[in-house]
Design a protein around this motif. Structure first.
Motif, PDB file in Angstrom:
ATOM      1  N   PRO A  21       0.816  -1.227   0.000  1.00 12.17           N
ATOM      2  CA  PRO A  21       0.000   0.000   0.000  1.00 12.17           C
ATOM      3  C   PRO A  21       0.846   1.272   0.000  1.00 12.17           C
ATOM      4  O   PRO A  21       0.528   2.225  -0.716  1.00 12.17           O
ATOM      5  N   GLU A  22       1.919   1.308   0.804  1.00  6.63           N
ATOM      6  CA  GLU A  22       2.771   2.491   0.842  1.00  6.63           C
ATOM      7  C   GLU A  22       3.442   2.732  -0.509  1.00  6.63           C
ATOM      8  O   GLU A  22       3.519   3.874  -0.993  1.00  6.63           O
ATOM      9  N   LEU A  23       3.949   1.672  -1.114  1.00  9.27           N
ATOM     10  CA  LEU A  23       4.635   1.816  -2.396  1.00  9.27           C
ATOM     11  C   LEU A  23       3.667   2.260  -3.484  1.00  9.27           C
ATOM     12  O   LEU A  23       3.992   3.124  -4.311  1.00  9.27           O
ATOM     13  N   LEU A  24       2.476   1.688  -3.490  1.00  7.41           N
ATOM     14  CA  LEU A  24       1.470   2.057  -4.484  1.00  7.41           C
ATOM     15  C   LEU A  24       1.118   3.536  -4.363  1.00  7.41           C
ATOM     16  O   LEU A  24       1.037   4.263  -5.366  1.00  7.41           O
ATOM     17  N   ALA A  25       0.935   3.996  -3.126  1.00  2.00           N
ATOM     18  CA  ALA A  25       0.599   5.408  -2.904  1.00  2.00           C
ATOM     19  C   ALA A  25       1.744   6.318  -3.351  1.00  2.00           C
ATOM     20  O   ALA A  25       1.508   7.381  -3.968  1.00  2.00           O
ATOM     21  N   ALA A  26       2.986   5.921  -3.077  1.00  2.00           N
ATOM     22  CA  ALA A  26       4.131   6.743  -3.466  1.00  2.00           C
ATOM     23  C   ALA A  26       4.256   6.839  -4.985  1.00  2.00           C
ATOM     24  O   ALA A  26       4.578   7.903  -5.533  1.00  2.00           O
ATOM     25  N   LEU A  27       4.007   5.756  -5.679  1.00  3.81           N
ATOM     26  CA  LEU A  27       4.065   5.772  -7.145  1.00  3.81           C
ATOM     27  C   LEU A  27       2.983   6.681  -7.724  1.00  3.81           C
ATOM     28  O   LEU A  27       3.221   7.416  -8.692  1.00  3.81           O
ATOM     29  N   ARG A  28       1.821   6.616  -7.137  1.00  4.73           N
ATOM     30  CA  ARG A  28       0.727   7.454  -7.641  1.00  4.73           C
ATOM     31  C   ARG A  28       0.981   8.933  -7.364  1.00  4.73           C
ATOM     32  O   ARG A  28       0.592   9.793  -8.169  1.00  4.73           O
ATOM     33  N   ARG A  29       1.654   9.214  -6.247  1.00  4.32           N
ATOM     34  CA  ARG A  29       1.922  10.628  -5.916  1.00  4.32           C
ATOM     35  C   ARG A  29       2.851  11.293  -6.932  1.00  4.32           C
ATOM     36  O   ARG A  29       2.820  12.516  -7.101  1.00  4.32           O
ATOM     37  N   VAL A  30       3.684  10.505  -7.597  1.00  9.90           N
ATOM     38  CA  VAL A  30       4.565  11.097  -8.611  1.00  9.90           C
ATOM     39  C   VAL A  30       3.957  10.996 -10.005  1.00  9.90           C
ATOM     40  O   VAL A  30       4.653  11.165 -11.017  1.00  9.90           O
ATOM     41  N   GLY A  31       2.654  10.701 -10.065  1.00  8.51           N
ATOM     42  CA  GLY A  31       1.940  10.748 -11.327  1.00  8.51           C
ATOM     43  C   GLY A  31       1.912   9.464 -12.128  1.00  8.51           C
ATOM     44  O   GLY A  31       1.539   9.473 -13.306  1.00  8.51           O
ATOM     45  N   LEU A  32       2.278   8.333 -11.513  1.00  5.35           N
ATOM     46  CA  LEU A  32       2.273   7.063 -12.226  1.00  5.35           C
ATOM     47  C   LEU A  32       0.926   6.365 -12.030  1.00  5.35           C
ATOM     48  O   LEU A  32       0.483   6.155 -10.898  1.00  5.35           O
ATOM     49  N   ASP A  33       0.272   6.043 -13.135  1.00  2.00           N
ATOM     50  CA  ASP A  33      -1.057   5.424 -13.096  1.00  2.00           C
ATOM     51  C   ASP A  33      -0.879   3.908 -12.969  1.00  2.00           C
ATOM     52  O   ASP A  33      -0.746   3.195 -13.958  1.00  2.00           O
ATOM     53  N   VAL A  34      -0.850   3.421 -11.744  1.00  2.00           N
ATOM     54  CA  VAL A  34      -0.620   2.000 -11.494  1.00  2.00           C
ATOM     55  C   VAL A  34      -1.767   1.409 -10.695  1.00  2.00           C
ATOM     56  O   VAL A  34      -2.390   2.092  -9.879  1.00  2.00           O
ATOM     57  N   THR A  35      -2.053   0.160 -10.954  1.00  2.00           N
ATOM     58  CA  THR A  35      -3.090  -0.547 -10.195  1.00  2.00           C
ATOM     59  C   THR A  35      -2.496  -1.566  -9.238  1.00  2.00           C
ATOM     60  O   THR A  35      -3.183  -2.084  -8.372  1.00  2.00           O
ATOM     61  N   SER A  36      -1.202  -1.879  -9.434  1.00  2.00           N
ATOM     62  CA  SER A  36      -0.540  -2.850  -8.558  1.00  2.00           C
ATOM     63  C   SER A  36       0.957  -2.558  -8.582  1.00  2.00           C
ATOM     64  O   SER A  36       1.424  -1.691  -9.323  1.00  2.00           O
ATOM     65  N   GLU A  89       3.738  -4.947 -14.455  1.00  2.00           N
ATOM     66  CA  GLU A  89       3.145  -3.626 -14.609  1.00  2.00           C
ATOM     67  C   GLU A  89       4.193  -2.533 -14.407  1.00  2.00           C
ATOM     68  O   GLU A  89       4.201  -1.509 -15.116  1.00  2.00           O
ATOM     69  N   LEU A  90       5.093  -2.740 -13.463  1.00  3.06           N
ATOM     70  CA  LEU A  90       6.138  -1.741 -13.232  1.00  3.06           C
ATOM     71  C   LEU A  90       7.039  -1.575 -14.456  1.00  3.06           C
ATOM     72  O   LEU A  90       7.502  -0.467 -14.754  1.00  3.06           O
ATOM     73  N   ARG A  91       7.296  -2.672 -15.177  1.00  3.75           N
ATOM     74  CA  ARG A  91       8.187  -2.589 -16.344  1.00  3.75           C
ATOM     75  C   ARG A  91       7.630  -1.692 -17.447  1.00  3.75           C
ATOM     76  O   ARG A  91       8.368  -1.227 -18.318  1.00  3.75           O
ATOM     77  N   GLU A  92       6.325  -1.443 -17.419  1.00  5.94           N
ATOM     78  CA  GLU A  92       5.703  -0.596 -18.436  1.00  5.94           C
ATOM     79  C   GLU A  92       5.806   0.887 -18.102  1.00  5.94           C
ATOM     80  O   GLU A  92       5.438   1.729 -18.920  1.00  5.94           O
TER      81      GLU A  92
END
Length: 555
Positions: A221-236, A241-244
């Motif tokens: 959950p923490e990592l997902l939130a951090a990725l989204r905060r920098v503008g990355l549209d991720v679901t997991s 998915e990260l490689r994309e």
């Protein structure tokens, strides 16, 4: 000759010899301390020992230096017979649940202390009625028609002997090499719950690049939130998915995930827990997967990463003979379907290369994608595009898996080569199908029913192939075990013996002078397994064999 072993209420053992009609002679009453000598003496007559569970009778015999050639594992056999369509008409299959059903479920439970097994550590439910192995064996005999199902039960029981012998002898393992691999990859071992240096450095880099100073990269959950905060549209936070994604933090994050997997799955804690006295002792669960494939109840023997395989080192003066069956499942499909064109394509050569040479596809990669799609039911992308060509080239093989899929979509069961039977769909699956067939069913109901039916069809499509491949592997190991027992003194400490199994791969630890002979025995056992399953149909099962000092050099 069969001899049934049964634990008496007073802690002793009753040993009952059965005649050819499975009728018992008078039981021999033994004190617990006399069992080892009794089995050692009678083993010279090559009986088939009948017991509740190999996992709970055999370890004590092995610890006393007693190997047996053959057995009947009643728990494993009961589980197969209760569900096989080939025994569905028997009294055993139709009876209400008994304590043997409980024993079949509990047989996978590991012993508390495998290095010092109790003499009769047989798991029995506390509230169960008394178990009668003689009566159970007679019921199983009555439920087993001749032919394939009888071979399956024999192979499954032989597999139980292999699993316990591998666990007893263990795979040679150099703890110092393992530690060196970990240190090279992760940095020196850290204690008190801290990450090793390399992981900690990567974690700090990830925090800085994501602008998240308090981030715990192990927290999804923490990592997902951090990725989204920098503008990355991720679901997991899955690797695929990260490689994309395009961001400076992704490369160190992927490296962190790879190293964290090594640290948690095969790190120092694993080494402390699973390697003792220079041996890793896999805790196999025979038939632990619904298709009959083996599982493990700990230790992760089925998922040893390549860099960790450097720690698997033969003893001084010994070698590792590692063999794997090339393209096992497609070749099993060839035999199942009696597809002559497919047999010709794989005879004496790489099957995928032959598919390319025949003009069915343009590359080996496409051949593999197409074949896997046929067996696993891929309906989109390259698999769907390549399927028509494969169907024209090998019509019998593709028709067989198509038919299995159709059976599954109707909620029917399918059967492996020797009789292992797929489970029925669950109650919720049937409810969805029934709802969609009712008057007034909505379009959504119908779509959901079709989707679930296709999913179950993909399962049954693969079941017939994977379960039959598991049976081939069982027969391969069972035959090889008997052949190896005739080399040298046939012991588990001075002669060649199996030390590892992974679906279509085996490893034999052998004194160096026997290595060439072991290679021949491995190939001969594979050929015999093919004959046992497919008779005279000419399907090849080629092996890739390497005689090496360390497992990492086998491929």
């Amino acid at each position: 000759m069969h001899i049934v072993l049964d634990r008496r209420p007073d802690g002793g053992v009753a040993a009952t010899e059965l005649d050819a009609a499975a009728m018992p002679h008078k039981a021999v009453e033994l004190e617990a301390s006399a069992l080892i000598a009794y089995v050692r003496d009678r083993e010279a007559e090559h009986p088939r020992w009948v017991w509740s569970s190999t996992a709970h009778w055999y370890p004590a015999l092995l610890a006393a230096g007693v190997r047996v050639q053959r057995c009947v594992d009643l728990a494993l056999s009961h589980r197969i017979l209760r569900t096989s369509l080939l025994s569905a008409a028997s009294e055993l299959a139709g009876e209400a649940a008994t304590s043997w059903d409980d024993i079949a479920r509990l047989a996978a439970a590991p012993l508390a202390e495998p290095s010092a097994p109790a003499l009769f550590d047989v798991v029995e439910p506390a509230t169960a009625e008394s178990l009668d192995p003689v009566r159970e064996f007679q019921a199983q005999q009555a439920a087993t028609p001749g032919g394939p199902l009888r071979l399956l039960l024999a192979a499954e029981s032989a597999g139980s002997l292999v699993a316990e012998e591998i666990r007893f002898t263990g795979m040679p393992w150099r703890a110092d090499v393992h530690d060196r691999v970990l240190t090279e990859s992760l940095g020196p071992r850290a204690f008190d719950g801290r990450r090793p240096a390399r992981l900690e450095a990567l974690a700090a880099q990830i925090r800085e690049l994501l602008g998240a100073p308090g981030l715990n990269p192990d927290s999804q959950p923490e990592l997902l939130a951090a990725l989204r905060r920098v503008g990355l549209d991720v679901t997991s936070t899955r690797k695929w998915e990260l490689r994309e994604l395009d961001h400076p933090a992704i490369a160190p994050l992927l490296e962190y995930k790879n190293l964290y997997r090594l640290f948690t799955a095969n790190g120092w804690a694993w080494l402390d827990t699973w390697v003792r006295d220079g041996r890793f002792r896999p805790d196999y669960v025979v038939g632990g997967v619904v298709t009959g494939r083996w599982a493990t109840s700990g230790g992760g023997a089925l998922q040893l990463p390549k860099n960790i395989r450097r720690a698997v080192v033969a003893d001084r003066g010994w070698k590792l003979v590692v063999a794997d069956a090339a393209q096992l499942e497609p070749r099993v499909l060839t035999g199942l379907a009696s597809d002559g064109a497919m047999a010709d394509a794989g005879r004496g050569r790489d099957l995928y290369d032959s598919v390319v040479a025949a003009g069915v596809v343009t590359s080996r990669h496409e051949a593999k994608v197409a074949m896997l799609g046929a067996m696993y039911g891929a309906t989109t992308g390259d698999s769907a595009r390549l399927m028509p060509g494969l169907r024209r080239a090998f019509p019998r093989a593709i028709a067989l898996v198509d038919h299995a899929a159709e059976q599954g979509e109707r909620g029917e069961q399918v059967v492996s080569r020797l009789g292992r039977t797929s489970p029925r769909p669950g109650a919720s699956w049937r409810e969805v199908q029934e709802r969609a067939s009712q008057p007034g069913a909505s379009a959504a109901d119908e779509r959901r029913a079709r989707s679930q039916a296709r999913d179950w069809g993909r399962f049954t499509r693969n079941f017939v192939v994977q379960a039959s491949a598991a049976e081939w592997a069982l027969c391969w190991m069972a035959e090889l075990r008997l052949r190896l027992a005739e080399v040298g003194d046939g012991s588990l400490d001075g002669a060649p013996h199996l030390v590892f199994f992974l679906h279509d791969e085996i490893m034999v630890h052998t004194p160096e002078q026997f290595a060439p002979q072991v290679e021949r025995l491995v190939r001969g056992a594979a050929a015999q397994a093919g004959r046992l399953l497919f008779g005279t149909f000419p399907v090849d099962f080629p092996l890739q064999i390497a005689t090496v000092d360390t497992y990492a050099d086998a491929k």
